[in-house]
Enzyme design. Structure first.
Site: not given
Ligand code: GRF
Length: 191
Positions: A15, A108, A110, A137, A146
């Site tokens: 997403s 990234n 997080h 973040s 991270d």
């Molecule tokens: C998100 O919450 C992101 O912050 C974390 O993993 C999740 C991934 O969701 N690292 P998506 O695959 O982007 O829907």
């Protein structure tokens, strides 16, 4: 305007990847998505990317050393001409050599207010600690998990009765807004 070529690495639903792809449609977005790659051939986000007309690459990491797998991904990123790499739910610890090759060019997102709650179960830990706020973040990727410089954050309240899932949903809405905006602003500053 010449747009910076961006590759996105995913492992799941994608997403955040979709939010990055959507934002790239705007003329004033400073990046274009040239590749979506995954270590999970079954990742749902791959179909989303293909439906948006983006080239995809998938290769399972199973049976490969971390270094050998990262070398395969690195070669694809270079072949695609990527200048920046965005991790978006990419569930792999990266080898130091791979990270070094993209220093200052890999970001990234997080789902916590770093430096709080590195790693997994960020929302459950924030609720268990009695925190008043959670969030997400965007940070530069370094060899430590991270741990790189935070370039943008968004905060949400933690409400009475919140579960890890309800908080994750609230934070995810912010992730989709924050990630494209933070990445665009970083690329504008760094070229
Ligand atoms: C998100 O919450 C992101 O912050 C974390 O993993 C999740 C991934 O969701 N690292 P998506 O695959 O982007 O829907």
């Amino acid at each position: 305007m010449t747009k910076a070529p961006l590759a996105i690495l995913i492992s799941g639903r994608g997403s955040n990847m979709a939010a990055l792809i959507d934002a790239a449609r705007s003329d004033d977005c400073p990046y274009e998505v040239v590749l979506v790659a995954s270590n999970k051939p079954e990742a749902a986000g791959l179909a989303t990317a293909r439906a948006a007309g983006i080239t995809t690459f998938a290769h399972s990491h199973k049976g490969l050393s971390r270094e050998d797998f990262d070398a395969i991904i690195d070669a694809e990123l270079r072949r695609a001409g990527a200048r920046y790499v965005a991790l978006a739910g990419y569930m792999r610890i990266l080898s130091p050599g791979f990270v070094a090759g993209w220093a200052g060019h890999m970001v990234n997102i997080h789902p916590s207010l770093l430096p709080l709650y590195k790693g997994l179960d960020t929302h459950g830990r924030a609720i268990a600690a009695g925190d008043a706020e959670g969030g997400c973040s965007v940070h530069l990727v370094t060899a430590e998990l991270d741990d790189g410089e935070v370039i943008a954050q968004a905060r949400v309240p933690i409400l009475p009765g919140d579960t890890a899932e309800s908080l994750a949903d609230r934070v995810l809405t912010e992730e989709h807004r924050l990630y494209p905006e933070a990445l665009a602003s970083y690329i504008r500053r760094h070229g």
